[in-house]
Every structure is written in C-alpha cells, then in structure tokens.
Motif scaffolding. Structure first.
Motif, PDB file in Angstrom:
ATOM      1  N   LEU A   1      51.919  46.813  44.825  1.00  0.00           N
ATOM      2  CA  LEU A   1      53.113  46.100  44.170  1.00  0.00           C
ATOM      3  C   LEU A   1      54.210  47.305  43.699  1.00  0.00           C
ATOM      4  O   LEU A   1      53.778  48.242  43.048  1.00  0.00           O
ATOM      5  N   TYR A   2      55.448  47.248  44.259  1.00  0.00           N
ATOM      6  CA  TYR A   2      56.401  48.231  43.992  1.00  0.00           C
ATOM      7  C   TYR A   2      57.359  47.651  43.005  1.00  0.00           C
ATOM      8  O   TYR A   2      57.723  46.492  43.134  1.00  0.00           O
ATOM      9  N   LEU A   3      57.653  48.197  41.901  1.00  0.00           N
ATOM     10  CA  LEU A   3      58.638  48.015  41.105  1.00  0.00           C
ATOM     11  C   LEU A   3      59.965  48.761  41.329  1.00  0.00           C
ATOM     12  O   LEU A   3      60.065  49.860  41.370  1.00  0.00           O
TER      13      LEU A   3
ATOM     14  N   ALA B   1      49.291  41.407  35.430  1.00  0.00           N
ATOM     15  CA  ALA B   1      48.283  40.664  36.448  1.00  0.00           C
ATOM     16  C   ALA B   1      47.918  41.488  37.443  1.00  0.00           C
ATOM     17  O   ALA B   1      46.538  41.531  37.652  1.00  0.00           O
ATOM     18  N   CYS B   2      48.619  42.355  38.002  1.00  0.00           N
ATOM     19  CA  CYS B   2      48.356  43.437  38.953  1.00  0.00           C
ATOM     20  C   CYS B   2      47.322  44.442  38.391  1.00  0.00           C
ATOM     21  O   CYS B   2      46.258  44.638  38.813  1.00  0.00           O
TER      22      CYS B   2
ATOM     23  N   GLU C   1      49.854  34.064  39.780  1.00  0.00           N
ATOM     24  CA  GLU C   1      48.423  34.118  40.276  1.00  0.00           C
ATOM     25  C   GLU C   1      48.583  34.070  41.821  1.00  0.00           C
ATOM     26  O   GLU C   1      47.880  34.852  42.552  1.00  0.00           O
ATOM     27  N   ALA C   2      49.471  33.252  42.371  1.00  0.00           N
ATOM     28  CA  ALA C   2      49.461  33.356  43.809  1.00  0.00           C
ATOM     29  C   ALA C   2      49.938  34.658  44.670  1.00  0.00           C
ATOM     30  O   ALA C   2      49.565  34.914  45.494  1.00  0.00           O
ATOM     31  N   ILE C   3      50.736  35.182  43.814  1.00  0.00           N
ATOM     32  CA  ILE C   3      51.422  36.439  44.297  1.00  0.00           C
ATOM     33  C   ILE C   3      50.055  37.696  44.464  1.00  0.00           C
ATOM     34  O   ILE C   3      50.067  38.526  45.296  1.00  0.00           O
ATOM     35  N   VAL C   4      49.487  37.604  43.417  1.00  0.00           N
ATOM     36  CA  VAL C   4      48.022  38.405  43.051  1.00  0.00           C
ATOM     37  C   VAL C   4      47.535  38.323  44.091  1.00  0.00           C
ATOM     38  O   VAL C   4      46.788  39.087  44.897  1.00  0.00           O
ATOM     39  N   LYS C   5      47.087  37.276  44.434  1.00  0.00           N
ATOM     40  CA  LYS C   5      45.897  36.757  45.799  1.00  0.00           C
ATOM     41  C   LYS C   5      46.611  37.334  46.774  1.00  0.00           C
ATOM     42  O   LYS C   5      45.847  37.745  47.809  1.00  0.00           O
TER      43      LYS C   5
ATOM     44  N   ASP D   1      49.051  41.986  51.642  1.00  0.00           N
ATOM     45  CA  ASP D   1      50.401  42.335  51.683  1.00  0.00           C
ATOM     46  C   ASP D   1      50.964  43.305  50.387  1.00  0.00           C
ATOM     47  O   ASP D   1      50.279  43.211  49.362  1.00  0.00           O
ATOM     48  N   VAL D   2      52.069  43.845  50.953  1.00  0.00           N
ATOM     49  CA  VAL D   2      52.639  44.619  49.903  1.00  0.00           C
ATOM     50  C   VAL D   2      54.091  43.983  49.672  1.00  0.00           C
ATOM     51  O   VAL D   2      54.869  43.535  50.297  1.00  0.00           O
TER      52      VAL D   2
END
Length: 223
Positions: free
Chosen positions: A4-6, A98-99, A65-69, A75-76
């Motif tokens: 995950l990039y911020l 969460a990440c 939750e869905a994004i974490v999965k 996926d990036v």
C-alpha cells in the motif's frame, strides 16, 4: 509484491506533485481515491490511466477488509485524498492500521500538506507545535477549547469558510482577544492569503471580508 502506497497530492497548485508520486500512481494496480471525480481531473492532467476505486469517510469502514484481502492476494494499491497527505484530516488511518496489523508493507511518500506551510509562514514559534485538525462541531467543543487554553505549544487548526467566524469567536472567548494567530487560506493557489494579528483583529477582518477556500488557523500557545 503486495503493498500500500500513501501518496500526497497537491493542495492547489498541480506543479507541487512530485515525480515519484506520478511514477507510483502510474505503476500501481489500483488507486483508492476520496472523490474519483476530483482525482480524475488530477490523473487526466498527468496522463495517468490507472483504475480508480472510491474510498472515503462514508465507506471506508465497509471496504477496508476487502481491500486488505486484495493486497494480500498480490495487488498493489495507492491511496490518495482530494488534496494533501492521506490520513491528515482525511481518510487513510483505518486502512493503514489494517495493513500494518496484517503485516502488509505500507509506504508513505513525502509531499504536500496544508498545515506545514501555514505554520512556517505564520511567523509564530514552530519548534514545538500541536496539530488539532478540525475542532469538534458540537459535543466536546467547549471541553477541548478549555483544555487548549492552557496549551503552551503553537496550535494548528483546519476550518471551513462558513465556520471560521464561530471558531475565531471561540478563540477570543477562551484564549483572550490578544492571543496572536494567523489565518492562511487558498494555499498554493492564485488567491493565496495569510493574515496575521490577534484573534480579535482576525475576527474583525473576516467579519468584514468573508473568507473563501480551505483555511488553516495557527494560534500561539499560552505564554
């Protein structure tokens, strides 16, 4: 590699985006955007055609939750807000937490955020400061103001144009009319303005000349 990039985005002037931010936004699989319509204009300007997905304060509790999965599956993602650095008075904290808890790599790029130039430009002490963001609208507002009346560090607040008079009136009441402050608005944009003076002087000024645009208020701490 899942990640995950911020990614900070300009707070006004599009030239403030970094080369690295553009590179990351072009290379990730998906971009999470606070408002896809607003971010779409930015992406179009820099010829970025990465797919976007809506991620804002009203749906982030349901989508994290869905994004974490999806990140765990390979996926990036890049997370951006409408302007500035994600999670600074914008969505981002819940997904980042969460990440981290799921041992997913998180990387925050350096970049634009409104309170830093407002603080430095205020002329008030900046060796120690506290970022308050938006004050509570109703519940807890008086309690917070009473607490901050004793704060010795420089204080930074975000505010909207239609609430600035209420907030400056509160500052006069709780901090005293002579407390020094500055109001910066429309930072990096054509009509950028910073007004400095006592909170009473600033209240008088903006009563006579209503403020427009995004606002940062910097207030000197108690001496």
């Amino acid at each position: 590699m899942s990640k995950l990039y911020l990614v900070p985005t300009p707070i006004g002037n599009l030239e403030d985006i970094t080369f690295r931010a553009i590179k990351v936004l072009k290379e990730v699989d998906y971009i999470l955007a606070e408002d896809t319509r607003t971010s779409g204009k930015l992406l179009k300007h820099f010829d970025i055609d990465t797919p976007m997905q809506s991620h804002h304060m009203h749906n982030e509790h349901k989508t994290v939750e869905a994004i974490v999965k999806r990140i765990q599956s390979g996926d990036v993602f890049a997370l951006i807000s409408d302007a500035g650095t994600p999670a600074i008075s914008d969505p981002g904290f819940l997904l980042t937490r969460a990440c981290v808890e799921s041992q997913i790599e998180v990387e925050c790029l350096p970049g634009a955020t409104a309170f830093v130039p407002a603080l430095v430009n205020s002329g008030l002490p900046n060796d120690k400061f506290v970022f308050e963001g938006f004050l509570p609208v109703k519940k807890g507002r008086q309690t917070r103001l009473k607490f901050l009346a004793e704060e010795k560090r420089t204080m930074i607040f975000y505010e909207s144009p239609h609430k600035i008079l209420k907030t400056l009136t509160n500052f006069v009441e709780y901090f005293g009319e002579d407390r020094q402050a500055s109001v910066s608005r429309e930072l990096t944009k054509m009509f950028e303005e910073t007004k400095r003076g006592s909170v009473q002087e600033l209240l008088t000024y903006y009563t006579q000349k209503p403020a427009k645009g995004e606002i940062v208020i910097v207030v000197k701490g108690k001496v």
